[in-house]
Design a protein around this motif. Sequence first.
Motif, PDB file in Angstrom:
ATOM      1  N   GLN A 443     -24.744   5.373 -14.636  1.00 29.66           N
ATOM      2  CA  GLN A 443     -24.740   6.334 -15.885  1.00 29.66           C
ATOM      3  C   GLN A 443     -24.666   5.538 -17.247  1.00 29.66           C
ATOM      4  OE1 GLN A 443     -20.945   8.704 -14.830  1.00 29.66           O
ATOM      5  NE2 GLN A 443     -20.866   8.235 -17.315  1.00 29.66           N
ATOM      6  N   GLY A 444     -25.032   6.265 -18.244  1.00 27.44           N
ATOM      7  CA  GLY A 444     -25.052   5.389 -19.468  1.00 27.44           C
ATOM      8  C   GLY A 444     -24.381   6.510 -20.524  1.00 27.44           C
ATOM      9  N   CYS A 445     -24.001   5.764 -21.834  1.00 17.63           N
ATOM     10  CA  CYS A 445     -23.456   6.568 -22.808  1.00 17.63           C
ATOM     11  C   CYS A 445     -24.514   6.867 -24.127  1.00 17.63           C
ATOM     12  CB  CYS A 445     -22.143   5.905 -23.383  1.00 17.63           C
ATOM     13  SG  CYS A 445     -22.876   4.258 -24.219  1.00 17.63           S
ATOM     14  N   GLY A 446     -24.050   7.677 -24.840  1.00 17.68           N
ATOM     15  CA  GLY A 446     -25.053   8.137 -26.013  1.00 17.68           C
ATOM     16  C   GLY A 446     -24.645   7.771 -27.285  1.00 17.68           C
ATOM     17  N   CYS A 447     -23.621   6.512 -27.134  1.00 15.44           N
ATOM     18  CA  CYS A 447     -22.995   6.218 -28.511  1.00 15.44           C
ATOM     19  C   CYS A 447     -24.193   5.276 -29.269  1.00 15.44           C
ATOM     20  CB  CYS A 447     -21.996   5.266 -28.095  1.00 15.44           C
ATOM     21  SG  CYS A 447     -20.588   5.814 -27.188  1.00 15.44           S
ATOM     22  N   SER A 449     -25.277   2.800 -32.111  1.00 18.75           N
ATOM     23  CA  SER A 449     -24.767   1.232 -32.694  1.00 18.75           C
ATOM     24  C   SER A 449     -23.976   0.653 -31.514  1.00 18.75           C
ATOM     25  CB  SER A 449     -23.972   1.403 -33.859  1.00 18.75           C
ATOM     26  OG  SER A 449     -23.640   0.188 -34.321  1.00 18.75           O
ATOM     27  N   VAL A 450     -22.603   0.790 -31.468  1.00 17.29           N
ATOM     28  CA  VAL A 450     -21.696   0.336 -30.534  1.00 17.29           C
ATOM     29  C   VAL A 450     -20.568   1.290 -30.104  1.00 17.29           C
ATOM     30  CG1 VAL A 450     -21.586  -2.068 -31.513  1.00 17.29           C
ATOM     31  CG2 VAL A 450     -19.883  -0.325 -32.367  1.00 17.29           C
ATOM     32  N   CYS A 451     -20.088   1.186 -28.896  1.00 21.24           N
ATOM     33  CA  CYS A 451     -18.971   2.087 -28.279  1.00 21.24           C
ATOM     34  C   CYS A 451     -17.634   1.801 -29.019  1.00 21.24           C
ATOM     35  CB  CYS A 451     -18.801   1.930 -26.865  1.00 21.24           C
ATOM     36  SG  CYS A 451     -20.672   2.377 -25.917  1.00 21.24           S
ATOM     37  N   LEU A 452     -16.940   2.738 -29.422  1.00 20.50           N
ATOM     38  CA  LEU A 452     -15.764   2.673 -30.034  1.00 20.50           C
ATOM     39  C   LEU A 452     -14.536   3.096 -29.251  1.00 20.50           C
ATOM     40  CD1 LEU A 452     -16.717   3.706 -33.550  1.00 20.50           C
ATOM     41  CD2 LEU A 452     -16.053   1.575 -33.116  1.00 20.50           C
ATOM     42  N   PRO A 453     -13.488   2.455 -29.063  1.00 25.87           N
ATOM     43  CA  PRO A 453     -12.263   2.823 -28.292  1.00 25.87           C
ATOM     44  C   PRO A 453     -11.790   4.178 -28.710  1.00 25.87           C
ATOM     45  CG  PRO A 453     -11.602   1.008 -29.809  1.00 25.87           C
ATOM     46  CD  PRO A 453     -13.139   0.946 -30.008  1.00 25.87           C
ATOM     47  N   GLY A 454     -11.393   4.932 -27.936  1.00 24.33           N
ATOM     48  CA  GLY A 454     -10.755   6.253 -28.351  1.00 24.33           C
ATOM     49  C   GLY A 454     -11.866   7.360 -28.406  1.00 24.33           C
ATOM     50  N   ASP A 455     -13.069   6.905 -28.394  1.00 20.53           N
ATOM     51  CA  ASP A 455     -14.137   8.255 -28.414  1.00 20.53           C
ATOM     52  C   ASP A 455     -14.198   8.766 -27.281  1.00 20.53           C
ATOM     53  OD1 ASP A 455     -16.385   9.509 -28.757  1.00 20.53           O
ATOM     54  OD2 ASP A 455     -17.694   7.827 -29.293  1.00 20.53           O
ATOM     55  N   ALA A 456     -13.781  10.114 -27.346  1.00 18.20           N
ATOM     56  CA  ALA A 456     -13.695  10.893 -25.839  1.00 18.20           C
ATOM     57  C   ALA A 456     -15.103  11.092 -25.721  1.00 18.20           C
ATOM     58  CB  ALA A 456     -13.062  12.143 -26.356  1.00 18.20           C
ATOM     59  N   ASN A 457     -16.238  11.164 -26.449  1.00 18.42           N
ATOM     60  CA  ASN A 457     -17.667  11.354 -26.199  1.00 18.42           C
ATOM     61  C   ASN A 457     -18.301  10.168 -25.362  1.00 18.42           C
ATOM     62  OD1 ASN A 457     -17.328  13.948 -27.355  1.00 18.42           O
ATOM     63  ND2 ASN A 457     -17.459  13.172 -29.329  1.00 18.42           N
ATOM     64  N   CYS A 458     -17.754   9.091 -25.547  1.00 17.61           N
ATOM     65  CA  CYS A 458     -18.449   7.891 -24.866  1.00 17.61           C
ATOM     66  C   CYS A 458     -18.324   7.850 -23.505  1.00 17.61           C
ATOM     67  CB  CYS A 458     -17.700   6.489 -25.333  1.00 17.61           C
ATOM     68  SG  CYS A 458     -18.395   5.001 -24.476  1.00 17.61           S
ATOM     69  N   CYS A 492     -26.285   2.231 -26.922  1.00 14.87           N
ATOM     70  CA  CYS A 492     -25.660   1.347 -27.781  1.00 14.87           C
ATOM     71  C   CYS A 492     -26.322  -0.065 -27.801  1.00 14.87           C
ATOM     72  CB  CYS A 492     -23.807   1.049 -27.364  1.00 14.87           C
ATOM     73  SG  CYS A 492     -24.001   0.309 -25.682  1.00 14.87           S
ATOM     74  N   SER A 493     -26.077  -0.745 -29.017  1.00 14.14           N
ATOM     75  CA  SER A 493     -26.576  -1.939 -28.934  1.00 14.14           C
ATOM     76  C   SER A 493     -26.111  -2.961 -28.277  1.00 14.14           C
ATOM     77  CB  SER A 493     -26.747  -2.455 -30.560  1.00 14.14           C
ATOM     78  OG  SER A 493     -25.422  -2.951 -30.855  1.00 14.14           O
ATOM     79  N   LEU A 494     -26.826  -4.204 -28.214  1.00 18.60           N
ATOM     80  CA  LEU A 494     -26.320  -5.362 -27.440  1.00 18.60           C
ATOM     81  C   LEU A 494     -24.772  -5.793 -27.876  1.00 18.60           C
ATOM     82  CD1 LEU A 494     -29.572  -7.352 -26.369  1.00 18.60           C
ATOM     83  CD2 LEU A 494     -28.142  -5.617 -25.129  1.00 18.60           C
ATOM     84  N   ASN A 495     -24.631  -5.552 -29.036  1.00 24.49           N
ATOM     85  CA  ASN A 495     -23.370  -6.008 -29.947  1.00 24.49           C
ATOM     86  C   ASN A 495     -22.157  -5.162 -29.240  1.00 24.49           C
ATOM     87  OD1 ASN A 495     -24.733  -7.922 -31.436  1.00 24.49           O
ATOM     88  ND2 ASN A 495     -25.029  -6.457 -32.902  1.00 24.49           N
TER      89      ASN A 495
END
Length: 674
Positions: A443-447, A449-458, A492-495
């Motif tokens: 499964q993947g995320c919809g973030c 740019s980049v995933c952020l810590p603490g983002d409950a939607n990630c 999210c991006s490769l970064n």
Amino acid sequence: MDRARNFMPGPNQELLDAKPLRSLAPMFPAPMGVNINQSSTPPLVVVTPVGQFPTGFGAGSLPAVGSLATFSATANAFSPAGTSANVPIDVTPVSAYKTRSSGVTPRNDDGEPYSVSQTSASERQAKRSAGLAAEGSNGVKVKRPKPIYRNHVSGKLLAFLPTSDSTPREAVEAVHMTFEALRRRHLQMDETLDASRRADLKAGAIMLASDIRANVGKRVGTVPGVEIGDIFYFRMELCIIGLHAPSMSGIDYMSANFGNGEDSVAICIVAAGGYENDDDDTDTLVYSGSGGNSRNTEERHDQKLERGNLALERSLHRKNEIRVVRGFRDPATITGKIYIYDGLYKIQESWKERTKFGINCFKYRLQREPGQRDGAAIWKRTQRWIQNASTRGRVIQHDLSSGAETFPVCVVNEIDHEKGPGHFTYTTEVKYPRPLSSMKALQGCGCQSVCLPGDANCACGQHNGGDLPYSSAGVLVCRKPVIYECGEACHCSLNCRNRVCQKGIRYHFEVFRTTNRGWGLRCWDPIRAGAFICEYAGEVIDELQVNLDDSEDDYIFQTMCPGEKTLKWNSGPELIGKESTYVSPDEFQPLPIKISAKQIGNVSRFMNHSCSPNAFWQPVQYDHGDDKHPRIMFFALNHIPPMTELTYDYGVVGAGTSRSKTCLCGSLTCRGLL
DNA sequence: GTATGTTCAAGATG
DNA sequence: CCATCTTGAACATA
């Protein structure tokens, strides 16, 4: 060569006599006046066998055990309660916890008390016997004996704490790994809250408040369990293992009673490496005294001959050994700093110098004591190789990967005439028997740019249990059954920080000839604890496929239960009052996956076994969702200095397996077979 | 990249 | 025993 000098009375004799009071040395049946700590031998043998402890001291609080066989037995059949039950020790509840109420409860609970380390025990012994000072008239007085606290956080056993039968090396490693676990965990939490990032200070505060530390008390000369070449990334690390006490100051010193009054001597300096002197000569060092620099409120002024500066001056006359920690710019890290313990030096001369700001400053020239193994010199050498690989001599193959890796993987043989490892095809990734498209998708995320810590939607953060598994620097926080990196399905991006292993190897490896274990793997770069090292590349063996050729066994990876050191690497949580994720050997569940690197593979196939490893394997997913057949990634258990052989724990083989071989890892806690 | 400012903790000192 | 002083690293910001 240098040994004869150790036995000669000299101007430094009184100091030499004073020394053993604060170290393990009195336990050796040594003639008077012999400087035991002076390491004319390489400190590989610096570890003191536990049998050295007199059985009677410490009010009988230490068990009279100590054979290696005893330790191996406990290490193999580890059970938390059982182990600690063997370690009766005077327990003082932890009452101070600087980061408020979260963790510490008095000792009222079900867990067993735990010994901090034998080093502390020996300190107590040293302090008790300090009053006797039978060693002569020059005993060093311990100025402020501190109470020894026992740590007991949230009723949980602290992860890496050494037991009373640990060697000094194990004690230092255990304390250091606890610090790192705490630091990574706090960094993870700080990044989630976008709060202050001084996780090093937070970890240090908890360690000191709980008295989880090694080599408490000051000493001249070597520090038990700390070896030349050991690397560090924070000043606080030096503090908690007893190498250099001041949290900021560059000069560590102590007062001692030399029979004719108190005097101060310098015992350790941190040379920050701001002043790059001549490149090749790592044996001499010019160190500047402290003070005088302009502060917010004050004017610049001449340095004064007091405190650290005075101690250095006194050490020049006493000719005592001074530990030197050298700081270097590490191009691999953003903040770019690394500390290397470089062994013992002596001060040759001192002078005053006028700085460009027009103030007088003290300068001290230090000379490295001969006969010590290389420390900073290795750093200089490997940094040169990294800049220009052709400066590495003794290369018999320039790139084992034939360009497949970002950096060439060279093969060196400084031992015998073997021309190189047997033929295999280099590949950078594991190869599955079925195409990835036919495997369960991840499964993947919809973030954005980049995933952020603490983002409950990630979704990826949630998939990993709520936290992103890596810190912003790409360091793994904690072992887990599986780690889910972001993959193709993610927006999210490769970064994104949740993409680490998939980016492949970032180090300069070399495959080298070992003295007795065939080929091995080591690295020119320093590797910090938790950093991704490499994947176990090879062919995933289909379970339906049977009758494997026995000769292939050497290159098969299986998820067998590793030893305690590896299992405990996931014990960060209980240090901050969260539930332990420790998996005991009884609970350990192997995965069905088997990978053969016989025909195809990468550098990982050269990683040898050790019962005291510096790397561990960790299942990681990012290109499919079949959790029974994840990729196997290696991470660093602790900081690994350049040119240290990389090893992992091959695991305990079940009874009746034809595969068991005699282990050659040489670790003091070697289980004997693998 | 690098210059500058702010904050931090251990241990010595008085 | 406690308050104060001395240190420069680590990191954020300019």
